[in-house]
Write an enzyme that holds these catalytic residues in place. Structure first.
Site, PDB file in Angstrom:
ATOM      1  N   ASP A  11      15.979   4.309  17.685  1.00 46.88           N
ATOM      2  CA  ASP A  11      16.285   5.200  16.577  1.00 46.88           C
ATOM      3  C   ASP A  11      15.819   4.522  15.295  1.00 46.88           C
ATOM      4  OD1 ASP A  11      17.442   6.854  18.393  1.00 46.88           O
ATOM      5  OD2 ASP A  11      19.507   6.530  17.747  1.00 46.88           O
ATOM      6  N   ASP A 130      20.012  18.429  23.005  1.00 49.02           N
ATOM      7  CA  ASP A 130      21.342  17.838  22.876  1.00 49.02           C
ATOM      8  C   ASP A 130      22.338  18.824  23.457  1.00 49.02           C
ATOM      9  OD1 ASP A 130      20.622  15.439  21.536  1.00 49.02           O
ATOM     10  OD2 ASP A 130      20.363  16.575  19.674  1.00 49.02           O
TER      11      ASP A 130
END
Lengths: 262, 199
Positions: A11, A130
């Site tokens: 990330d 997600d």
């Protein structure tokens, strides 16, 4: 035989690699190139870089780091976050990424998947999903990079998995939000269910904590790759050791010689 | 080493940077162009390929490269779609390709445990001795990303298996093709690229 892939996810925020727990409370875990090189040496099969701030804030991002990664890395890598158009995707691919992954922008404009797939080929187009368990089913969430904006996309996960394939997705990364960041294992039940309706490569994301979790997700959900972040960033699991351990248990793995073995 | 640059033929695909960087790591600068004279002057010609066969062929035709490429005499390497373009055609959009090598690319059939595209690391199985495989171990892993494949033929130097044997590395005179991405295949891919540059 095609091997299963072990995929560290980095990330990225402001040129650094960070990791949060269930998308919150990010901590700095290192430089992009430094981690990319380390994972390459330890036998990562692919890397995913996810700009976690780009999509929610709606800003233009500095993507020069993609070019620097491409310069040093001889492995495939995927860039996610902030890609909202064919032009964005072209920029990232031209900087040297092999694949682009889109999530919220695909929910806002599903035809974007068709346009990307037509322009670059399905093999470049990864759809990140997600997904959160709700009422004995799974629902898609969007804008998950920002807790204040995270919202249900009003789509069933299984429906969305089918739709993105019809539109030309070449790979799906399913991030199971219930299990993300807590290292209690991948969401096998959900992944196995998604696998049944997924004819393109499926990558499991969210929940890796032990070597056994990787074995479980390959054996029980039959995914093509397993993505993880914190267990690798924190050094809890060494990729080379993990791949040897999995290979000993019958999972097809690309094995490297350990430089430390001399 | 032959004079002239390494030329990457512009067939419309994005994602040239990874190949340029891989060549740079081997000490070779490269030019990305559709210009006929520049391509003719190259020491080595690489046809990269990401995208669809029909689009890439249209792009080559627009620049007259569909006539030029078969005439070239320097070492040529088609990568992924670039390899498929060397053959007669592809089932992808019923594209007619360059026809330098015999054969037709067909789509993999998805099956449980065998998604399409094939995406990931698969083992090269040598089928013939060839300079491209110099220093490459048997069953070395390389990175594939593709939905269409060529059957094994007498021009196949190495195959791989994805529910069926398919051509992974091909060669015929000065024409070569890699269905995988050597620029993304770690040290094994680097060695194969180096072997090509040494031709």
């Amino acid at each position: 035989m095609l091997t299963r892939r072990i995929i560290p996810c980095l990330d990225v925020r402001d040129g650094r690699v960070v990791k949060g727990v269930q998308f919150r409370n990010h901590e700095d875990v290192g430089g992009i190139l430094e981690l990319a090189r380390r994972y390459r040496e330890r036998g990562a099969d692919e890397l995913v870089f996810y700009d976690i701030t780009a999509s929610p804030e709606g800003r233009q991002v500095d993507r020069s780091w993609v070019n620097r990664v491409a310069e040093v890395l001889d492995l495939p890598f995927c860039v996610a976050g902030g890609i909202r158009s064919v032009a964005d995707a072209e920029e990232v691919l031209n900087l040297g990424a092999d694949k682009i992954s889109i999530n919220s922008p695909a929910l806002a404009d599903p035809d974007l998947i068709n346009r990307l797939s037509r322009r670059f080929g399905a093999q470049c187009v990864v759809i990140g999903i997600d997904s959160l368990a709700a009422d004995a089913d799974w629902q898609v969430y969007q804008y998950t990079g920002d807790p204040d904006r995270t919202q249900a996309a009003r789509r069933r996960t299984l429906d969305w998995v089918r739709e993105v394939q019809d539109r030309g997705a070449g790979e799906i990364v399913l991030n199971c939000m219930n299990s993300d960041g807590v290292r209690q294992g991948y969401d096998i039940e959900q992944l196995a269910r998604v696998r049944e309706c997924c004819d393109v490569p499926l990558i499991a994301s969210g929940g890796a904590g032990t070597e056994q979790h990787f074995l479980d997700v390959f054996e029980q959900a039959n995914v093509d790759g397993a993505l993880a972040a914190s267990v690798f960033h924190k050094g809890l699991i060494d990729i080379l050791a993990l791949k040897r351990w999995l290979a000993e248990r019958g999972v097809a793995m690309r094995l490297l010689e350990d430089p430390a073995d001399g | 080493m032959a004079a002239g640059p390494v030329v990457l033929v512009d067939a419309g695909g994005a994602n040239i940077a990874s190949l340029k960087f891989a060549l740079a790591r081997l000490g070779r600068e490269s030019l990305f162009t559709a210009d006929e004279a520049t391509i003719r002057s190259a020491s080595h010609v690489i046809i990269p390929g990401v995208g669809a066969a029909a689009d890439a062929m249209a792009r080559l035709q627009a620049n007259g490269l569909d006539r030029l490429i078969p005439e070239l005499r320097q070492p040529i390497l088609g990568i992924c779609l670039g390899m498929q373009l060397l053959f007669e055609g592809s089932d992808e959009d019923h594209a007619r390709c360059l026809g330098i090598l015999p054969g037709q690319a067909h789509r993999f059939t998805p099956a449980p445990g065998r998604p399409v595209p094939q995406m990931g690391w698969n083992a090269l199985v040598p089928r013939a001795q060839h300079p491209l495989l110099e220093g490459v171990a048997d069953e070395a892993y390389v990175y594939f990303v593709h939905s269409y494949a060529l059957p094994v033929s007498r021009h196949t130097v190495a195959s791989a298996n994805y529910g069926e044997e398919f051509a992974a590395l091909v060669a015929s005179e000065n024409f070569h093709g890699a269905q995988f991405h050597p620029e993304r295949s770690g040290p094994v891919g680097e060695r194969i690229l180096k072997n090509f540059l040494d031709l």
